[in-house]
Design an enzyme around this catalytic site. Structure first.
Site, PDB file in Angstrom:
ATOM      1  N   GLY A 269      20.351   4.107  38.596  1.00 29.96           N
ATOM      2  CA  GLY A 269      20.736   3.115  37.586  1.00 29.96           C
ATOM      3  C   GLY A 269      20.816   3.759  36.203  1.00 29.96           C
TER       4      GLY A 269
ATOM      5  NE  ARG B 181      21.563   1.932  42.526  1.00 26.20           N
ATOM      6  CZ  ARG B 181      20.525   2.022  41.693  1.00 26.20           C
ATOM      7  NH1 ARG B 181      19.623   2.957  41.854  1.00 26.20           N
ATOM      8  NH2 ARG B 181      20.387   1.162  40.705  1.00 26.20           N
TER       9      ARG B 181
ATOM     10  CG  ASP C  11      11.764   5.692  42.569  1.00 21.07           C
ATOM     11  OD1 ASP C  11      12.941   5.377  42.303  1.00 21.07           O
ATOM     12  OD2 ASP C  11      10.944   4.902  43.074  1.00 21.07           O
TER      13      ASP C  11
ATOM     14  CB  THR D  73      14.354   4.270  35.538  1.00 20.57           C
ATOM     15  OG1 THR D  73      14.195   2.906  35.954  1.00 20.57           O
ATOM     16  CG2 THR D  73      12.988   4.923  35.522  1.00 20.57           C
TER      17      THR D  73
ATOM     18  CG  ASP E 140      13.082  -0.625  36.953  1.00 21.26           C
ATOM     19  OD1 ASP E 140      13.605  -1.486  36.236  1.00 21.26           O
ATOM     20  OD2 ASP E 140      13.420  -0.422  38.139  1.00 21.26           O
TER      21      ASP E 140
ATOM     22  CG  ASP F 147       9.752   2.378  38.430  1.00 24.12           C
ATOM     23  OD1 ASP F 147      10.329   3.272  37.787  1.00 24.12           O
ATOM     24  OD2 ASP F 147      10.247   1.843  39.435  1.00 24.12           O
TER      25      ASP F 147
ATOM     26  NE  ARG G 111      15.133  -1.351  42.995  1.00 26.19           N
ATOM     27  CZ  ARG G 111      16.207  -0.593  42.921  1.00 26.19           C
ATOM     28  NH1 ARG G 111      17.279  -0.937  43.590  1.00 26.19           N
ATOM     29  NH2 ARG G 111      16.218   0.490  42.193  1.00 26.19           N
TER      30      ARG G 111
HETATM   31  O1  F6P Z   1      16.200   0.910  38.751  1.00 26.05           O
HETATM   32  C1  F6P Z   1      16.583   0.148  37.645  1.00 26.05           C
HETATM   33  C2  F6P Z   1      17.114  -1.177  38.046  1.00 26.05           C
HETATM   34  O2  F6P Z   1      17.600  -1.688  36.871  1.00 26.05           O
HETATM   35  C3  F6P Z   1      16.178  -2.169  38.728  1.00 26.05           C
HETATM   36  O3  F6P Z   1      15.319  -2.843  37.879  1.00 26.05           O
HETATM   37  C4  F6P Z   1      17.158  -3.082  39.414  1.00 26.05           C
HETATM   38  O4  F6P Z   1      16.592  -3.700  40.517  1.00 26.05           O
HETATM   39  C5  F6P Z   1      18.206  -2.120  39.859  1.00 26.05           C
HETATM   40  O5  F6P Z   1      18.207  -1.060  38.937  1.00 26.05           O
HETATM   41  C6  F6P Z   1      19.585  -2.700  39.990  1.00 26.05           C
HETATM   42  O6  F6P Z   1      20.458  -1.680  40.354  1.00 26.05           O
HETATM   43  P1  F6P Z   1      22.016  -1.820  40.574  1.00 26.05           P
HETATM   44  O7  F6P Z   1      22.575  -2.166  39.266  1.00 26.05           O
HETATM   45  O8  F6P Z   1      22.467  -0.482  41.033  1.00 26.05           O
HETATM   46  O9  F6P Z   1      22.184  -2.879  41.584  1.00 26.05           O
END
Ligand code: F6P
Length: 327
Positions: free
Chosen positions: A15, A76, A107, A130, A132, A134, A176
């Protein structure tokens, strides 16, 4: 002895997060200062597999420090999960004589880098990017500060309308597997309650808190729900609460990807610049398979495997304080 680094590659993966561009800029300029050649890999591991590498020089990263997203694009990659995909990626890096890579991501990015480094002899250094926050091994990740500021700004606006109509708002924020964004947004916006994956507050307890608030003449309330809350998303939780407690008119807002975009805050730009700079220094010093982080204002290096496997729990003191300040 580790080999001399002459050409490095940098990429963003997973992300996107505001501040990634500032990190790329720092990597390119630090490497150039040390007379290294830098290549940007476009679209993360996908671009690595396809050999989508382009030379980056200091002027190519001008005027990007303030821009959200990532100029290198991101993806991804399913193919990189397979040994065949990683072999193809290795061959692409060899074709460009790359001696070391800097991976900016979360991660998933470091899991890929860790597996790759065991199979192929190219050192990798990770930069935590990120929203998050995390990742174990750093107090803050690139993008978190911008994301919580965006979320707080949104909740401030929701407060105005919630107050005008005496409504109960459930606001879902990203995260998440982690409650960092929710907890900080909740405290920063003065929310009535915060539901995060790390605490086990059930619907009954939430209703109890809302009932007590109503008794104290709270005429509106905002509940922040982390995306990964064990009781479901904001919509599900709102429906369960509304069934048992209809004192307020209930509304739901999902802030979603708004949190991922926008110009990075100064804190994120400084953090990203520091991490990008030290990632290059780490590669030159012969380090590999580590994530560079900042803990208590000191630069640290955490093996990928630890950064991925260990969790970074939210601060219990903040969780308790959020509850107390909401009475
Ligand atoms: O990992 C960061 C994040 O923003 C999470 O909080 C969220 O669940 C996810 O990415 C969403 O990812 P995408 O936009 O690829 O669906």
């Amino acid at each position: 002895m580790s080999k001399v680094i002459k050409r490095i590659a940098v990429f963003t993966s997973g992300g996107d997060a505001p501040g990634m561009n500032a990190a790329v800029r720092a990597v390119v300029r630090t490497a150039t200062y040390h007379d290294l050649h830098v290549y940007g890999i476009y679209r993360g591991y996908e671009g690595m597999i396809e050999g989508d590498l382009r030379r980056l020089e200091p002027r190519n990263v001008g005027n990007i420090i303030h821009r959200g997203g990532t100029i290198l694009k991101t993806a991804r990659s399913q193919r990189f999960r397979e040994a065949a995909g990683r072999k193809q990626a290795f061959e692409s890096l060899q074709a460009f004589d790359i001696d070391g890579c800097i991976a900016i991501g979360g991660d998933g990015t470091f899991t890929g880098a860790s597996v790759f480094s065991k199979e192929h002899d190219i050192p990798f250094i990770g930069v935590p990017g990120t929203i998050d926050n995390d990742l174990y091994g750093t107090d803050y990740t690139i993008g978190f500060d911008t994301a919580i500021n965006t979320a707080v700004e949104a909740v401030d606006k929701i407060r105005d309308t919630a107050d005008s109509h005496n409504r109960l708002f459930f606001v879902e924020v990203m995260g998440r597997n982690s409650g960092y964004i929710a907890l900080h947004t909740g405290i920063g916006s003065g929310a009535g309650c915060v539901l995060i994956p790390e605490n086990d507050m059930g619907i009954d307890q939430l209703i109890d808190i809302l009932k007590k608030g109503a008794k104290r003449k709270k005429l509106f309330s905002v509940v922040i729900v982390a995306e990964g809350s064990p009781h479901g998303g904001a919509g599900e939780i709102a429906a369960k609460v509304q069934e048992q407690f209809d004192f307020y008119d209930t509304k739901v807002t999902i802030i979603g990807h708004l949190q991922r975009g926008g110009s990075p805050t100064c804190l994120d730009r400084v953090l990203a610049s520091r991490l990008g700079y030290h990632a290059v220094e780490a590669l030159i010093a012969g380090r590999s398979s580590e994530m560079v982080g900042i803990i208590n204002d000191k630069v640290t290096y955490t093996p990928f495997e630890e950064a991925i496997a260990k969790s970074k729990p939210v601060n219990d003191d903040l969780v308790k304080m959020a509850e107390i300040l909401a009475i």
